[in-house]
Design a protein around this motif. Structure first.
Motif, PDB file in Angstrom:
ATOM      1  N   TYR A 142       3.825  -6.927  10.372  1.00 42.01           N
ATOM      2  CA  TYR A 142       3.716  -7.468   9.059  1.00 42.01           C
ATOM      3  C   TYR A 142       5.210  -7.313   8.258  1.00 42.01           C
ATOM      4  O   TYR A 142       5.105  -8.463   7.689  1.00 42.01           O
ATOM      5  CB  TYR A 142       2.873  -6.223   8.155  1.00 42.01           C
ATOM      6  CG  TYR A 142       2.616  -6.879   6.675  1.00 42.01           C
ATOM      7  CD1 TYR A 142       1.372  -7.124   6.540  1.00 42.01           C
ATOM      8  CD2 TYR A 142       3.448  -6.665   5.772  1.00 42.01           C
ATOM      9  CE1 TYR A 142       0.967  -7.683   5.168  1.00 42.01           C
ATOM     10  CE2 TYR A 142       3.149  -7.123   4.318  1.00 42.01           C
ATOM     11  CZ  TYR A 142       1.791  -7.442   4.146  1.00 42.01           C
ATOM     12  OH  TYR A 142       1.688  -8.006   2.730  1.00 42.01           O
ATOM     13  N   LEU A 143       6.018  -6.619   8.437  1.00 40.36           N
ATOM     14  CA  LEU A 143       7.263  -6.874   8.125  1.00 40.36           C
ATOM     15  C   LEU A 143       8.030  -8.001   8.569  1.00 40.36           C
ATOM     16  O   LEU A 143       8.763  -8.674   7.976  1.00 40.36           O
ATOM     17  CB  LEU A 143       8.089  -5.639   8.201  1.00 40.36           C
ATOM     18  CG  LEU A 143       7.429  -4.011   7.663  1.00 40.36           C
ATOM     19  CD1 LEU A 143       8.229  -2.886   8.023  1.00 40.36           C
ATOM     20  CD2 LEU A 143       7.444  -4.373   6.098  1.00 40.36           C
ATOM     21  N   THR A 144       7.702  -8.132   9.717  1.00 44.36           N
ATOM     22  CA  THR A 144       8.522  -9.305  10.481  1.00 44.36           C
ATOM     23  C   THR A 144       7.894 -10.480   9.719  1.00 44.36           C
ATOM     24  O   THR A 144       8.720 -11.618   9.850  1.00 44.36           O
ATOM     25  CB  THR A 144       8.371  -9.165  11.899  1.00 44.36           C
ATOM     26  OG1 THR A 144       7.112  -9.472  12.549  1.00 44.36           O
ATOM     27  CG2 THR A 144       9.223  -7.842  12.820  1.00 44.36           C
ATOM     28  N   GLY A 145       6.723 -10.322   9.517  1.00 44.83           N
ATOM     29  CA  GLY A 145       5.984 -11.549   9.002  1.00 44.83           C
ATOM     30  C   GLY A 145       6.853 -12.095   7.474  1.00 44.83           C
ATOM     31  O   GLY A 145       6.817 -13.334   7.073  1.00 44.83           O
ATOM     32  N   VAL A 310      11.253  -6.240   1.755  1.00 43.60           N
ATOM     33  CA  VAL A 310      10.765  -5.868   3.254  1.00 43.60           C
ATOM     34  C   VAL A 310      11.126  -4.161   3.099  1.00 43.60           C
ATOM     35  O   VAL A 310      10.185  -3.403   3.746  1.00 43.60           O
ATOM     36  CB  VAL A 310      11.537  -6.476   4.417  1.00 43.60           C
ATOM     37  CG1 VAL A 310      11.217  -5.865   5.609  1.00 43.60           C
ATOM     38  CG2 VAL A 310      11.375  -7.846   4.550  1.00 43.60           C
ATOM     39  N   ARG A 311      12.313  -3.785   2.846  1.00 40.35           N
ATOM     40  CA  ARG A 311      12.325  -2.366   2.730  1.00 40.35           C
ATOM     41  C   ARG A 311      11.414  -1.665   1.949  1.00 40.35           C
ATOM     42  O   ARG A 311      11.272  -0.549   2.035  1.00 40.35           O
ATOM     43  CB  ARG A 311      13.916  -2.039   2.322  1.00 40.35           C
ATOM     44  CG  ARG A 311      14.993  -2.586   3.405  1.00 40.35           C
ATOM     45  CD  ARG A 311      14.848  -2.162   4.761  1.00 40.35           C
ATOM     46  NE  ARG A 311      15.703  -2.739   5.631  1.00 40.35           N
ATOM     47  CZ  ARG A 311      15.605  -2.677   7.105  1.00 40.35           C
ATOM     48  NH1 ARG A 311      14.418  -2.199   7.660  1.00 40.35           N
ATOM     49  NH2 ARG A 311      16.595  -3.093   7.595  1.00 40.35           N
ATOM     50  N   ALA A 312      11.172  -2.091   0.765  1.00 42.88           N
ATOM     51  CA  ALA A 312      10.179  -1.510  -0.241  1.00 42.88           C
ATOM     52  C   ALA A 312       8.852  -1.555   0.463  1.00 42.88           C
ATOM     53  O   ALA A 312       7.975  -0.456   0.245  1.00 42.88           O
ATOM     54  CB  ALA A 312      10.367  -2.218  -1.634  1.00 42.88           C
ATOM     55  N   GLU A 316       6.789   1.730   1.524  1.00 41.69           N
ATOM     56  CA  GLU A 316       5.369   2.052   1.032  1.00 41.69           C
ATOM     57  C   GLU A 316       4.425   2.254   2.309  1.00 41.69           C
ATOM     58  O   GLU A 316       3.284   3.196   2.266  1.00 41.69           O
ATOM     59  CB  GLU A 316       4.794   0.879   0.362  1.00 41.69           C
ATOM     60  CG  GLU A 316       5.371   0.868  -1.124  1.00 41.69           C
ATOM     61  CD  GLU A 316       5.059  -0.260  -2.002  1.00 41.69           C
ATOM     62  OE1 GLU A 316       5.190  -0.497  -2.972  1.00 41.69           O
ATOM     63  OE2 GLU A 316       4.421  -1.183  -1.139  1.00 41.69           O
ATOM     64  N   ILE A 317       4.713   1.698   3.285  1.00 41.44           N
ATOM     65  CA  ILE A 317       3.930   1.942   4.667  1.00 41.44           C
ATOM     66  C   ILE A 317       4.242   3.450   5.052  1.00 41.44           C
ATOM     67  O   ILE A 317       3.069   4.034   5.428  1.00 41.44           O
ATOM     68  CB  ILE A 317       4.218   0.916   5.759  1.00 41.44           C
ATOM     69  CG1 ILE A 317       3.850  -0.531   5.403  1.00 41.44           C
ATOM     70  CG2 ILE A 317       3.749   1.448   7.164  1.00 41.44           C
ATOM     71  CD1 ILE A 317       4.353  -1.684   6.303  1.00 41.44           C
ATOM     72  N   PHE A 322       0.776   1.856   1.234  1.00 40.68           N
ATOM     73  CA  PHE A 322       0.414   0.492   1.611  1.00 40.68           C
ATOM     74  C   PHE A 322      -0.152   0.595   2.860  1.00 40.68           C
ATOM     75  O   PHE A 322       0.508   1.235   3.990  1.00 40.68           O
ATOM     76  CB  PHE A 322       1.510  -0.586   1.499  1.00 40.68           C
ATOM     77  CG  PHE A 322       1.057  -1.959   1.980  1.00 40.68           C
ATOM     78  CD1 PHE A 322       0.626  -2.842   1.004  1.00 40.68           C
ATOM     79  CD2 PHE A 322       1.402  -2.419   3.107  1.00 40.68           C
ATOM     80  CE1 PHE A 322       0.010  -4.093   1.332  1.00 40.68           C
ATOM     81  CE2 PHE A 322       0.968  -3.667   3.471  1.00 40.68           C
ATOM     82  CZ  PHE A 322       0.345  -4.627   2.436  1.00 40.68           C
ATOM     83  N   THR A 323      -1.275  -0.148   3.253  1.00 35.07           N
ATOM     84  CA  THR A 323      -2.017   0.053   4.421  1.00 35.07           C
ATOM     85  C   THR A 323      -1.967  -1.271   4.918  1.00 35.07           C
ATOM     86  O   THR A 323      -2.905  -2.348   4.403  1.00 35.07           O
ATOM     87  CB  THR A 323      -3.438   0.618   4.526  1.00 35.07           C
ATOM     88  OG1 THR A 323      -3.355   2.066   4.139  1.00 35.07           O
ATOM     89  CG2 THR A 323      -3.873   0.610   5.882  1.00 35.07           C
ATOM     90  N   VAL A 324      -1.552  -1.767   6.344  1.00 36.20           N
ATOM     91  CA  VAL A 324      -1.640  -2.887   6.764  1.00 36.20           C
ATOM     92  C   VAL A 324      -2.994  -3.151   7.471  1.00 36.20           C
ATOM     93  O   VAL A 324      -3.464  -2.291   8.138  1.00 36.20           O
ATOM     94  CB  VAL A 324      -0.771  -3.168   7.810  1.00 36.20           C
ATOM     95  CG1 VAL A 324      -0.757  -4.519   8.717  1.00 36.20           C
ATOM     96  CG2 VAL A 324       0.790  -3.179   7.339  1.00 36.20           C
ATOM     97  N   LYS A 325      -3.831  -4.195   7.038  1.00 35.61           N
ATOM     98  CA  LYS A 325      -5.151  -4.335   7.347  1.00 35.61           C
ATOM     99  C   LYS A 325      -5.242  -4.603   8.951  1.00 35.61           C
ATOM    100  O   LYS A 325      -4.347  -5.474   9.350  1.00 35.61           O
ATOM    101  CB  LYS A 325      -5.717  -5.389   6.981  1.00 35.61           C
ATOM    102  CG  LYS A 325      -7.371  -5.868   7.290  1.00 35.61           C
ATOM    103  CD  LYS A 325      -7.695  -7.057   6.475  1.00 35.61           C
ATOM    104  CE  LYS A 325      -9.019  -7.482   6.933  1.00 35.61           C
ATOM    105  NZ  LYS A 325      -9.545  -8.622   6.114  1.00 35.61           N
ATOM    106  N   VAL A 326      -6.180  -4.270   9.671  1.00 31.96           N
ATOM    107  CA  VAL A 326      -6.437  -4.516  11.045  1.00 31.96           C
ATOM    108  C   VAL A 326      -7.393  -5.388  11.276  1.00 31.96           C
ATOM    109  O   VAL A 326      -8.573  -5.088  10.964  1.00 31.96           O
ATOM    110  CB  VAL A 326      -6.721  -3.044  11.936  1.00 31.96           C
ATOM    111  CG1 VAL A 326      -6.896  -3.481  13.502  1.00 31.96           C
ATOM    112  CG2 VAL A 326      -5.490  -1.978  12.015  1.00 31.96           C
TER     113      VAL A 326
END
Length: 336
Positions: A142-145, A310-312, A316-317, A322-326
Motif C-alpha cells: 500500500y505504501l509503495t502504491g 507515506v511516513r504518516a 498509522e499502520i 489504519f488497516t490495509v484492506k485484504v
C-alpha cells in the motif's frame, strides 16, 4: 587391544563424562541435536518469493540451529516424491510452496503425522501437523502504491503479475488503493504472465504497457524492472529490494521478511509444540515480517510532501490506526 588404545578410550570416556558433568554437550551430541529441516521449491533459489524463505533458513543454519537441505526447480509432478525422500532421510520439518500441489502435499502430511510441515499455501492449516504461510505484505505494498501514485506524470501505471491467486491479488489491490489515495486520477493496466519465473515474458508485457503510456511499473515479477530501465521509466519492487541492481529505476519496494515465521516454526518444533496454524500474520509489519524499503538513491527524488504522507500512513499502520484492506479477488485493468 594395545595399552595405548585402551588409555585413549578411557581418556575419551572420561572427557565425555566430564563434559556432561559440567553441562557441556559433546560436539557429536550437539550435531545430533540439530533440527533437520528440508525445503522443496518449484522455482530457482533466486526467484524473489522463494529467496526470502531460503534466506531465513540459511540464517538459522548459520546460527547452528538447524541442519538444512533444499531442492530447487522441483516439478509439480515430482513434488510428492521429493517430500517423501526428505522424510525418509529423517528431516523433521519440511518447508516449501505447494500452490500447485496442495492435494499431494496434504496427503503426505497425513501419512507422516510426526513430521511437521510449514508450506506456502492458499489453503487452511490441516491438523495436526500442516501449517501454512503467505506473504501478507499488503501493508508495505500500500505504501509503495502511494509512492507510485505520487511519482507518475502520465497517471498511467502498469502492473505485471505471475498468476491471479490470492497471494498476488491482495498485494496488487493494496498497491492500487495506495496509489488512488494520493492520486485519484491514476489508471492501471494489469497483466498476468501465468508463470512464476519468466523474466523475458514479464519484460515483453511491460514494454507493451510503456508503449501505451505507463511511466511507473509495478514489478511483481522479475523482468519488469529491466523493461523500465531500458525505457527510462520507474519501477516499484516487490518482496525483495532490487534497487542496488536498478539504482535509477526502482524507487522503493515492499519487502518480505520470512525470519519471524521460520524462527517461530523452528522453536516450536524443537519444543514439541508445533501445531497446524496460519503463519500469514507473521508476515505483517507489526511482527517485522515486512516493511517499506529505504528510498536509497531516490531519497532526494521523491517529493518531500509525498514522503511525509507515506511516513504518516506507515505510522498509522504500525499503531493499528489504519488497516490495509485484504482483497484476494483478481484485480482488473482500469485504463481506458
Amino acid at each position: 587391544m594395545t595399552t595405548r588404545r585402551l588409555f585413549t578410550g578411557h581418556l575419551l570416556a572420561t572427557s565425555i563424562a566430564l563434559s556432561a558433568a559440567l553441562g557441556l554437550a559433546p560436539s557429536l551430541a550437539a550435531a545430533q541435536a540439530k533440527l533437520k529441516v528440508a525445503a522443496i521449491y518449484t522455482v530457482p533459489f533466486e526467484q524473489q518469493w522463494v529467496s526470502r524463505i531460503h534466506k531465513a533458513l540459511k540464517a538459522a543454519e548459520a546460527r547452528g540451529e538447524i541442519e538444512y537441505k533444499a531442492s530447487e526447480n522441483v516439478a509439480n509432478a515430482d513434488y510428492e516424491r521429493v517430500m517423501r525422500e526428505y522424510i525418509a532421510a529423517g528431516n523433521q520439518l519440511i518447508v516449501g510452496e505447494v500452490f500447485g500441489v496442495e492435494a499431494a502435499a496434504r496427503k503426505v502430511a497425513k501419512d507422516f503425522p510426526k513430521v511437521q510441515f510449514l508450506m506456502g499455501s492458499s489453503g487452511k492449516p490441516q491438523a495436526p501437523n500442516f501449517s501454512v504461510f503467505d506473504n501478507y505484505i499488503q501493508e508495505p505494498a500500500y505504501l509503495t502504491g502511494m509512492i507510485a501514485g505520487g511519482m507518475t506524470k502520465t497517471n498511467k501505471i502498469g502492473m505485471v503479475g505471475g498468476f491471479p491467486i490470492p497471494e498476488v491479488n491482495r498485494l496488487m489491490h493494496a498497491f492500487m488503493a495506495g496509489a488512488k489515495e494520493v492520486n485519484p486520477k491514476v489508471e492501471f493496466t494489469v497483466t498476468f504472465i501465468n508463470s512464476w519465473f519468466d523474466p523475458p515474458k514479464a519484460k515483453e508485457a511491460t514494454l507493451a504497457m510503456i508503449d501505451k503510456g505507463a511511466d511507473v511499473l509495478y514489478a511483481e515479477r522479475f523482468g519488469v524492472s529491466d523493461a523500465a530501465k531500458e525505457k527510462g521509466k520507474l519501477a516499484i519492487g516487490n518482496v525483495i529490494n532490487t534497487q542496488p541492481q536498478y539504482p535509477d529505476t526502482v524507487v522503493a519496494s515492499a519487502l518480505w521478511h520470512m525470519e519471524p515465521s521460520i524462527d517461530r516454526a523452528i522453536k516450536l518444533v524443537k519444543e514439541g509444540k508445533f501445531t497446524a496454524e496460519d503463519y500469514g500474520p507473521y508476515s505483517m509489519m507489526k511482527h517485522k515480517g515486512s516493511e517499506l524499503s529505504p528510498l536509497g538513491t531516490f531519497e532526494k527524488k521523491v517529493p518531500a510532501d509525498l514522503v511525509a504522507k507515506v511516513r504518516a500512513r506507515e505510522a498509522e499502520i504500525l499503531s493499528g490506526k489504519f488497516t490495509v484492506k485484504v482483497d484476494d479477488s483478481q484485480p482488473k485493468s482500469t485504463a481506458k
